[in-house]
Design a protein around this motif. Structure first.
Motif, PDB file in Angstrom:
ATOM      1  N   ASP A 181       0.830  -1.203   0.000  1.00 48.24           N
ATOM      2  CA  ASP A 181       0.000   0.000   0.000  1.00 48.24           C
ATOM      3  C   ASP A 181       0.870   1.261   0.000  1.00 48.24           C
ATOM      4  OD1 ASP A 181      -2.881   1.112   0.480  1.00 48.24           O
ATOM      5  OD2 ASP A 181      -1.617   2.147   1.945  1.00 48.24           O
ATOM      6  N   LYS A 182       1.960   1.206   0.749  1.00 54.86           N
ATOM      7  CA  LYS A 182       2.867   2.352   0.845  1.00 54.86           C
ATOM      8  C   LYS A 182       3.438   2.729  -0.520  1.00 54.86           C
ATOM      9  CE  LYS A 182       7.393   3.552   2.824  1.00 54.86           C
ATOM     10  NZ  LYS A 182       8.481   3.080   3.737  1.00 54.86           N
ATOM     11  N   TRP A 183       3.730   1.728  -1.355  1.00 47.36           N
ATOM     12  CA  TRP A 183       4.402   1.978  -2.622  1.00 47.36           C
ATOM     13  C   TRP A 183       3.452   2.020  -3.818  1.00 47.36           C
ATOM     14  CZ3 TRP A 183       9.010   3.950  -2.813  1.00 47.36           C
ATOM     15  CH2 TRP A 183       9.902   3.728  -1.753  1.00 47.36           C
ATOM     16  N   SER A 184       2.169   1.841  -3.580  1.00 48.51           N
ATOM     17  CA  SER A 184       1.207   1.829  -4.682  1.00 48.51           C
ATOM     18  C   SER A 184       0.567   3.202  -4.869  1.00 48.51           C
ATOM     19  CB  SER A 184       0.131   0.772  -4.438  1.00 48.51           C
ATOM     20  OG  SER A 184       0.698  -0.526  -4.420  1.00 48.51           O
ATOM     21  N   ILE A 185       0.023   3.410  -6.063  1.00 47.45           N
ATOM     22  CA  ILE A 185      -0.555   4.697  -6.448  1.00 47.45           C
ATOM     23  C   ILE A 185      -2.042   4.510  -6.725  1.00 47.45           C
ATOM     24  CG2 ILE A 185      -0.463   6.587  -8.129  1.00 47.45           C
ATOM     25  CD1 ILE A 185       2.436   5.660  -8.747  1.00 47.45           C
ATOM     26  N   ASN A 186      -2.854   5.396  -6.172  1.00 45.27           N
ATOM     27  CA  ASN A 186      -4.285   5.334  -6.442  1.00 45.27           C
ATOM     28  C   ASN A 186      -4.525   5.408  -7.948  1.00 45.27           C
ATOM     29  OD1 ASN A 186      -7.145   6.221  -6.770  1.00 45.27           O
ATOM     30  ND2 ASN A 186      -7.071   6.210  -4.526  1.00 45.27           N
ATOM     31  N   TYR A 187      -5.348   4.494  -8.443  1.00 44.40           N
ATOM     32  CA  TYR A 187      -5.550   4.415  -9.897  1.00 44.40           C
ATOM     33  C   TYR A 187      -6.063   5.731 -10.482  1.00 44.40           C
ATOM     34  CZ  TYR A 187      -7.154   2.811 -14.458  1.00 44.40           C
ATOM     35  OH  TYR A 187      -7.347   2.668 -15.808  1.00 44.40           O
ATOM     36  N   LYS A 188      -6.854   6.449  -9.720  1.00 38.01           N
ATOM     37  CA  LYS A 188      -7.388   7.718 -10.214  1.00 38.01           C
ATOM     38  C   LYS A 188      -6.282   8.750 -10.431  1.00 38.01           C
ATOM     39  CE  LYS A 188     -11.878   7.105  -7.950  1.00 38.01           C
ATOM     40  NZ  LYS A 188     -12.831   7.635  -6.935  1.00 38.01           N
ATOM     41  N   ASP A 189      -5.161   8.589  -9.729  1.00 39.52           N
ATOM     42  CA  ASP A 189      -4.049   9.537  -9.844  1.00 39.52           C
ATOM     43  C   ASP A 189      -2.908   9.001 -10.709  1.00 39.52           C
ATOM     44  OD1 ASP A 189      -5.395  11.187  -7.997  1.00 39.52           O
ATOM     45  OD2 ASP A 189      -4.522  10.073  -6.319  1.00 39.52           O
ATOM     46  N   PHE A 190      -3.066   7.786 -11.213  1.00 39.27           N
ATOM     47  CA  PHE A 190      -1.958   7.120 -11.899  1.00 39.27           C
ATOM     48  C   PHE A 190      -1.908   7.492 -13.375  1.00 39.27           C
ATOM     49  CE2 PHE A 190      -0.431   3.369 -14.307  1.00 39.27           C
ATOM     50  CZ  PHE A 190       0.887   3.403 -13.888  1.00 39.27           C
ATOM     51  N   LYS A 191      -0.701   7.794 -13.861  1.00 34.86           N
ATOM     52  CA  LYS A 191      -0.463   8.043 -15.281  1.00 34.86           C
ATOM     53  C   LYS A 191       0.447   6.931 -15.792  1.00 34.86           C
ATOM     54  CE  LYS A 191      -1.045  13.061 -15.133  1.00 34.86           C
ATOM     55  NZ  LYS A 191      -1.667  13.039 -13.811  1.00 34.86           N
ATOM     56  N   ASP A 192      -0.048   6.170 -16.751  1.00 30.82           N
ATOM     57  CA  ASP A 192       0.630   4.951 -17.205  1.00 30.82           C
ATOM     58  C   ASP A 192       1.720   5.284 -18.225  1.00 30.82           C
ATOM     59  OD1 ASP A 192       1.330   2.367 -17.616  1.00 30.82           O
ATOM     60  OD2 ASP A 192      -0.645   1.664 -18.233  1.00 30.82           O
ATOM     61  N   LYS A 193       2.844   5.813 -17.729  1.00 33.92           N
ATOM     62  CA  LYS A 193       3.977   6.103 -18.602  1.00 33.92           C
ATOM     63  C   LYS A 193       5.248   6.183 -17.753  1.00 33.92           C
ATOM     64  CE  LYS A 193       3.278  11.136 -18.435  1.00 33.92           C
ATOM     65  NZ  LYS A 193       3.092  12.363 -19.242  1.00 33.92           N
ATOM     66  N   ASN A 194       6.373   5.923 -18.387  1.00 33.73           N
ATOM     67  CA  ASN A 194       7.678   5.982 -17.721  1.00 33.73           C
ATOM     68  C   ASN A 194       7.732   5.105 -16.473  1.00 33.73           C
ATOM     69  OD1 ASN A 194       8.637   7.849 -19.619  1.00 33.73           O
ATOM     70  ND2 ASN A 194       7.835   9.575 -18.429  1.00 33.73           N
ATOM     71  N   ASN A 195       7.092   3.930 -16.534  1.00 32.82           N
ATOM     72  CA  ASN A 195       7.079   3.066 -15.357  1.00 32.82           C
ATOM     73  C   ASN A 195       8.453   2.472 -15.053  1.00 32.82           C
ATOM     74  OD1 ASN A 195       4.311   3.412 -14.850  1.00 32.82           O
ATOM     75  ND2 ASN A 195       3.794   1.914 -16.429  1.00 32.82           N
ATOM     76  N   GLN A 196       9.348   2.461 -16.060  1.00 37.00           N
ATOM     77  CA  GLN A 196      10.693   1.946 -15.823  1.00 37.00           C
ATOM     78  C   GLN A 196      11.453   2.812 -14.824  1.00 37.00           C
ATOM     79  OE1 GLN A 196       9.348   2.601 -18.743  1.00 37.00           O
ATOM     80  NE2 GLN A 196       9.469   0.827 -20.104  1.00 37.00           N
ATOM     81  N   ARG A 197      10.984   4.027 -14.605  1.00 33.47           N
ATOM     82  CA  ARG A 197      11.648   4.942 -13.678  1.00 33.47           C
ATOM     83  C   ARG A 197      11.080   4.858 -12.266  1.00 33.47           C
ATOM     84  NH1 ARG A 197      12.112  10.462 -17.417  1.00 33.47           N
ATOM     85  NH2 ARG A 197      13.220   9.488 -19.184  1.00 33.47           N
ATOM     86  N   PHE A 198      10.090   4.004 -12.064  1.00 31.41           N
ATOM     87  CA  PHE A 198       9.491   3.862 -10.738  1.00 31.41           C
ATOM     88  C   PHE A 198      10.417   3.012  -9.870  1.00 31.41           C
ATOM     89  CE2 PHE A 198       6.715   1.828  -7.618  1.00 31.41           C
ATOM     90  CZ  PHE A 198       6.005   2.921  -7.133  1.00 31.41           C
ATOM     91  N   VAL A 199      10.999   3.625  -8.854  1.00 26.27           N
ATOM     92  CA  VAL A 199      12.004   2.962  -8.019  1.00 26.27           C
ATOM     93  C   VAL A 199      11.482   2.840  -6.597  1.00 26.27           C
ATOM     94  CG1 VAL A 199      14.358   3.089  -7.120  1.00 26.27           C
ATOM     95  CG2 VAL A 199      13.868   3.886  -9.444  1.00 26.27           C
ATOM     96  N   VAL A 200      11.719   1.688  -5.991  1.00 26.78           N
ATOM     97  CA  VAL A 200      11.321   1.479  -4.600  1.00 26.78           C
ATOM     98  C   VAL A 200      12.564   1.227  -3.752  1.00 26.78           C
ATOM     99  CG1 VAL A 200       9.085   0.538  -5.253  1.00 26.78           C
ATOM    100  CG2 VAL A 200      11.000  -1.008  -4.872  1.00 26.78           C
TER     101      VAL A 200
END
Length: 335
Positions: free
Chosen positions: A189-208
């Motif tokens: 939950d901490k690392w997830s994004i609400n779908y309403k706020d999510f933009k499906d691009k540049n996901n390769q840059r999503f770092v945890v």
């Protein structure tokens, strides 16, 4: 504490509108009755029958949190989905993913969040969406007035998946298992994004940033995820090493049921091998019974330059070399 195990071996190769396992879907719907809070982590979430059931529960006051991957991870290829042996529709995993995601967003008691983290990868032969997302487990944490159920399944229940041999494990009121599930969903939950706020691009840059968990707090229940380490060891390596330890301690038999059983040329050259652990233990105990049930061919796991070792060849050659009593790899009758 109670443990329930369910298995489904399909008798048809037709893709069904109720997903890859109608039997396990019905079991799951029944198990979720009377829950007042449900957390779902699914690699693919596009089953309208499951979602309709969750909508009905939410109208009764159940709080529901769903975690899945971006729609770009869904296959867009149209497939024939059968309502019965005579009637069918044509749709894709993406089509129904989009429909179900939209429905989830329009329901006030259901929260849909996206975990867009991707692994370093080469595109596989098997069909999928544009990216290889790391959220691949299928787990549910459900709270009831007098119990807590931790559910783990091999099944996505996804429309568009062919029937597979699937399983589901339900552990009820076990403190260690509940703690692991709660910690996993808290971090997810901490690392997830609400779908309403999510933009499906540049996901390769999503770092945890992985959080270090103490494995002594858990007993025989562990999650793998990019946001988890156990004692500074990556969760994938830690769990793989656990499995290897169990294999090397086997006395009478090793029975493995997995979607993929193959050694792929790892990015980490120090990574240990489950296949080599099997053959090592079998060489030490010639009377050891070894059986492997897998869903996919090793050729389906090839990723660009990263070749998968053929587990069939390795195990069968080992069988002939050592004259073992029982060792083999089998596939379900349905592809």
């Amino acid at each position: 504490m109670s443990i329930q195990c369910f298995f489904d071996i399909p008798n048809s190769s037709l893709k069904n509108v109720r997903g890859s396992s109608k039997y396990l879907l019905n079991v799951l719907l029944n198990e979720l009755q009377d829950a007042y809070e449900i957390h779902i982590s699914f690699f693919l979430y596009n089953n309208p029958f499951l979602h309709k059931h969750l909508e009905e529960l939410s109208r009764k006051g159940c709080k529901i949190n769903i975690y899945s991957i971006p729609l770009s991870g869904y296959d867009t290829k149209k497939k024939k989905l059968y309502i019965n042996e005579e009637r069918s529709i044509s749709s894709s995993k993406f089509d129904y993913g989009q429909k179900v995601y939209t429905r989830a967003c329009n329901h006030p008691s259901i929260q849909l969040k996206i975990f867009p983290h991707t692994y370093v990868w080469y595109k596989q032969k098997t069909s999928r969406g544009c990216n290889s997302y790391s959220l691949h487990n299928k787990s549910i944490l459900a709270f009831y007035p007098d119990e807590v159920k931790c559910i783990s399944t091999s099944c996505n229940f996804a429309l568009g998946d062919p029937p597979h041999s699937e399983n589901m494990l339900i552990v009820t009121n076990d403190d260690s298992t509940m703690q692991m599930f709660k910690d996993y969903f808290s971090l997810l939950d901490k690392w997830s994004i609400n779908y309403k706020d999510f933009k499906d691009k540049n996901n390769q840059r999503f770092v945890v940033t992985p959080e270090v968990l103490d494995p002594s707090h858990y007993t025989n229940c562990y999650f793998t995820a990019p946001f988890i380490k156990y004692n500074e060891i990556g969760s994938n390596h830690y769990v793989q090493n656990k499995i290897i330890t169990y294999i090397l301690q086997a006395k009478k038999r090793i029975l493995i049921c997995g979607q993929h059983i193959s050694n792929i040329n790892s990015f980490d050259k120090k990574s240990k091998s489950i296949v080599e652990a099997i053959t090592k233990r079998a060489s030490e105990l010639p009377d050891l019974e070894v059986k492997v049930l897998k869903q996919t061919l090793s050729t389906h796991q090839k990723q660009g330059k990263r070749n998968a070792w053929n587990v069939n060849t390795k195990l069968y050659n080992f069988y002939e070399d050592c004259s073992l009593n029982s060792i083999g790899v089998k596939y379900p009758n349905v592809p």
